[in-house]
Design an enzyme around this catalytic site. Structure first.
Site, short mmCIF file in Angstrom:
data_model
loop_
_atom_site.label_atom_id
_atom_site.label_comp_id
_atom_site.label_asym_id
_atom_site.label_seq_id
_atom_site.Cartn_x
_atom_site.Cartn_y
_atom_site.Cartn_z
N ARG A 13 -10.65 4.03 -0.83
CA ARG A 13 -9.97 3.16 0.16
C ARG A 13 -10.37 4.16 1.52
O ARG A 13 -9.34 4.93 1.82
CB ARG A 13 -8.66 3.07 -0.12
CG ARG A 13 -8.24 2.12 -1.36
CD ARG A 13 -6.74 1.76 -1.37
NE ARG A 13 -6.59 0.76 -2.40
CZ ARG A 13 -5.82 0.85 -3.62
NH1 ARG A 13 -5.72 1.94 -4.11
NH2 ARG A 13 -5.75 -0.36 -4.04
N ASP A 60 -4.60 -8.05 -4.12
CA ASP A 60 -4.71 -9.30 -3.18
C ASP A 60 -5.22 -10.45 -3.89
O ASP A 60 -4.48 -11.32 -3.51
CB ASP A 60 -5.92 -8.76 -2.12
CG ASP A 60 -5.38 -7.95 -1.05
OD1 ASP A 60 -4.49 -8.29 -0.49
OD2 ASP A 60 -6.12 -7.11 -0.89
N GLU A 85 -11.29 -10.58 -4.13
CA GLU A 85 -9.66 -10.54 -4.10
C GLU A 85 -9.05 -11.53 -3.52
O GLU A 85 -7.95 -11.87 -2.91
CB GLU A 85 -9.44 -9.17 -3.37
CG GLU A 85 -10.33 -8.63 -2.36
CD GLU A 85 -9.85 -7.35 -1.79
OE1 GLU A 85 -8.72 -6.66 -2.28
OE2 GLU A 85 -10.68 -6.91 -1.05
N CYS A 131 -10.14 -3.12 -10.13
CA CYS A 131 -9.62 -1.93 -9.59
C CYS A 131 -8.05 -2.15 -8.88
O CYS A 131 -7.62 -1.02 -8.12
CB CYS A 131 -10.50 -1.38 -8.46
SG CYS A 131 -10.81 -2.58 -7.13
N ARG A 137 -15.55 2.14 -0.53
CA ARG A 137 -15.16 0.78 0.01
C ARG A 137 -15.08 0.82 1.64
O ARG A 137 -14.52 1.74 2.01
CB ARG A 137 -13.94 0.22 -0.61
CG ARG A 137 -13.53 -1.04 -0.01
CD ARG A 137 -12.43 -1.64 -0.58
NE ARG A 137 -11.01 -0.86 -0.13
CZ ARG A 137 -9.78 -1.36 -0.35
NH1 ARG A 137 -9.66 -2.25 -1.29
NH2 ARG A 137 -8.92 -0.48 0.21
N ARG A 143 2.41 -9.46 -1.07
CA ARG A 143 2.42 -8.13 -1.92
C ARG A 143 3.53 -7.32 -1.61
O ARG A 143 4.05 -6.51 -2.36
CB ARG A 143 1.04 -7.51 -2.13
CG ARG A 143 0.41 -7.23 -0.58
CD ARG A 143 -1.08 -6.93 -0.96
NE ARG A 143 -1.11 -5.65 -1.62
CZ ARG A 143 -2.39 -5.05 -1.83
NH1 ARG A 143 -3.32 -5.82 -1.17
NH2 ARG A 143 -2.75 -3.58 -2.20
N HIS A 177 0.76 -1.48 0.02
CA HIS A 177 -0.09 0.08 0.24
C HIS A 177 0.90 1.25 0.04
O HIS A 177 0.47 2.44 -0.47
CB HIS A 177 -0.98 -0.23 0.96
CG HIS A 177 -2.01 -1.08 0.89
ND1 HIS A 177 -2.15 -2.35 1.34
CD2 HIS A 177 -3.33 -0.68 0.14
CE1 HIS A 177 -3.09 -2.99 1.03
NE2 HIS A 177 -3.82 -1.94 0.11
C1 PEP Z 1 -6.68 -4.96 -4.49
O1 PEP Z 1 -6.42 -5.85 -3.73
O2 PEP Z 1 -6.44 -5.24 -5.75
C2 PEP Z 1 -7.32 -3.77 -4.19
C3 PEP Z 1 -7.62 -2.76 -5.05
O3 PEP Z 1 -7.45 -3.46 -2.53
P1 PEP Z 1 -6.19 -2.73 -1.84
O4 PEP Z 1 -4.98 -2.63 -2.93
O5 PEP Z 1 -6.62 -1.83 -1.17
O6 PEP Z 1 -5.91 -4.05 -0.82
MG MG Z 2 -7.34 -5.63 -1.64
#
Ligand code: PEP
Ligand code: MG
Length: 579
Positions: free
Chosen positions: A297, A456, A432, A503, A333, A466, A190
């Site tokens: 987010r 995810d 996800e 997304c 979200r 990740r 993130h």
């Molecule tokens: C994802 O997991 O692709 C997503 C868009 O949510 P985040 O990156 O905030 O986990």
């Molecule tokens: Mg995610």
């Protein structure tokens, strides 16, 4: 000049002055001492050395009392290093002869010493940590209350850090931070996502390099190639300056696309929405001509606040976004806290596997008052525009039903108090987890839309963190397993007539645009900075040729092959566009 390779996570190039942050957030600029002040500064340095020696002595005595002489000897070694004539001589000479600020002299000199140890390929290399400890204590004593931290940056800098958490990144002062590079971090973290949201170049997972910098020196950050160049030579700076200028020209030309539709050459219309973490990012999305906000987010409201956000805090943030979007859809979200997005004060007992633990919707369903507060605010905002709500990290139908039940309950509450809300608020879920993708044919009956979170989905499909550079090779959107889950999910959604969106970061990378369009996707949600390029790509390809690309990619059996193929396709499309 030192060229370091890391992982490119946010595009763009910047040239600036390095600001080094160690784990304690020290900031050591390259500063010089006026000749007239040299004696005073030498005295300050001597005092700091004495004070540091006393600190170490105190620790020594405490440890000796508890554990005995053997352990206290570790501190004797520290004191011996600190009082080493050669070291003190070098520090004094740096201040007296080169007029370096004592802090800068300490940082530069001790990092050089530490580097010598680090380069030894045996257990002695661990002694580098002792030297860093001494450096830290000395700096603490030198800087005292004058310690400057991230919060106090007041001039443009390129931040170089061991690691940055998403909340530290979110709190960076965007007026001054031109970009950042970290030793740790992986492609889908993130921290990387926030950088992209801010539109600043970022490179993560560089590995140990902070020993080579002390701050103040020039640095080039190449967010396209994932490269950090320390102390670049004139020729390299000149080359990168040209690159920055060229990028500005391209950006200006892409700006012309703002009001044109994202439509393929054979007439397939694509909707490009924006991903945001903060209400302030809406402006950039609007400027780039987005069709709405596909992913807000909201957990960043928590990560940048000192207290738990109230219903009004939530509502005000949502109102700002919804009103700025002037009737275009806004997908809010619900909180996706946990894993790397931790709240320092309310973190529960340490989890062994936070990514597999109490995060996201699981946490919301466990902390109902917090969840209900957020849902109330979303519902109140729902009368101000086209608001939609989406639940993250759904892995079972029970979770989805529970979340919907809480939502229904909050609706009743508002109705009882005559508070306006949209009873037909569209409710969606993120896909996800592999479980959600595999079971989507059942989930799809109970939602109004789905959004595929590839960040995810990749992590959980390939069991690759990740945010971990060590498994960055495995963590790939090109993996055939990921492609199949995507294809399957999009087919299920299309058959059910339920709108689907992607997304994750993948949708903002033009290398994937032909593939995603070929899989039948017509809704993308991407960081504001990626909107123009993605739009241009949509306008340069036909839906028919994209289907061919997807079919070919799905026949391949390795991520490497898929990646090479998609890169090739992209090159071909770009060559045609330019030619
Ligand atoms: C994802 O997991 O692709 C997503 C868009 O949510 P985040 O990156 O905030 O986990
Ligand atoms: Mg995610």
């Amino acid at each position: 000049m030192l060229r370091l390779q890391g992982i490119a996570v946010s595009p763009g190039v910047t040239i600036g002055e390095a600001l080094v942050l160690d784990s304690e957030g020290f900031r050591i600029p390259r500063r010089f001492v006026a000749r007239s002040a040299v004696d005073t500064e030498l005295e300050r340095l001597a005092n700091a050395i004495e004070e540091t020696a006393r600190d170490i002595q105190r620790n020594r005595d405490a440890v000796k009392g508890e554990l005995g002489d053997q352990y206290a000897a570790i501190f004797d070694a520290h004191i011996a290093m600190l009082r080493d004539d050669r070291l003190i001589g070098e520090l004094n000479s740096a201040v007296r002869d080169r007029n370096w600020w004592p802090e800068y002299a300490v940082s530069r000199t001790l990092r050089r010493y530490a580097k010598v140890f680090q380069n030894l390929d045996n257990h002695i290399s661990q002694r580098a940590h002792d030297i860093y400890d001494i450096e830290k204590s000395l700096l603490r004593n030198l800087l005292g209350h004058r310690r400057e931290t991230l919060a106090e940056i007041s001039q443009p800098v390129v931040v170089l850090a061991h690691n940055l958490t998403p909340s530290e990144t979110a709190n960076l002062d965007r007026r001054f931070v031109q970009g950042f590079a970290t030793e740790l971090g992986g492609p889908g973290s993130h921290t990387a996502i926030v950088a992209e949201g801010f539109g600043i170049p970022a490179v993560v997972g560089v590995g140990p390099f902070l020993a080579d910098v002390s701050g103040g020196e020039p640095v080039i950050l190449d967010g396209h190639q994932g490269v950090v160049i320390l102390q670049p030579d004139e020729e390299t700076i000149a080359r990168y300056k040209l690159e920055v200028e060229a990028a500005e020209t391209v950006a200006a030309s892409l700006g012309r696309l703002r009001d044109l539709p994202a439509e393929t050459t054979d007439g397939a219309r694509v909707s490009i929405m924006g991903n945001i973490e903060f209400p302030s990012e809406v402006v950039a999305c609007q400027q780039q001509g987005c069709d709405g906000i596909g992913l807000y987010r909201t957990e960043f409201l928590y990560l940048t606040s000192r207290h738990e956000p109230t219903e009004e805090d939530h509502f005000n943030a949502y109102r700002e976004v919804v009103e700025s979007m002037e009737g275009k859809p806004v997908v809010i979200r619900t909180l996706d806290l946990g894993a790397d997005k931790m709240l320092t004060e309310t973190t529960p007992e340490e989890e062994r596997n936070p990514c597999l633990g109490l995060r996201s919707i699981r946490l919301s369903l466990r902390q109902l008052p917090m969840f209900r507060t957020q849902l109330r605010a979303i519902l109140r905002a729902s009368v101000l525009g086209d608001v939609r709500v989406m639940f993250p990290l759904i892995s079972t139908i029970v979770e989805l039903r529970q979340a919907r039940m809480v939502l229904a309950d909050v609706m009743e509450d508002l109705a009882e108090h005559d508070i306006a809300f949209n009873r037909d608020l569209p409710v969606g879920m993120m896909v996800e987890t592999p479980a959600a993708a595999v079971m989507l044919d059942t989930f799809i009956r109970e939602v109004d839309f789905v959004s595929i979170g590839t960040n995810d989905l990749i992590q959980y499909t390939l069991a690759a963190d990740r945010g971990n550079k060590e498994v960055a090779d495995l963590y790939s959107a090109c993996d055939p397993a990921v492609l199949r889950l995507l294809q399957q999910s999009l087919n299920v959604a299309a058959a059910a007539g339920v709108p689907a969106n992607v997304c994750g970061q993948m949708s903002g990378s033009v290398m994937f645009t032909p593939l995603l369009l070929g899989l039948g996707l017509r809704n993308l949600s991407v960081p504001a900075s990626a909107i123009p390029e993605v739009k241009q790509l949509c306008r340069s390809v036909s839906a028919v040729e994209c289907r061919g690309v997807a079919q070919r990619a799905l026949e391949m059996d390795s991520a490497r092959e898929v990646k090479a193929f998609l890169r090739d396709q992209l090159r071909r499309v770009l060559a045609q566009t330019i030619g």
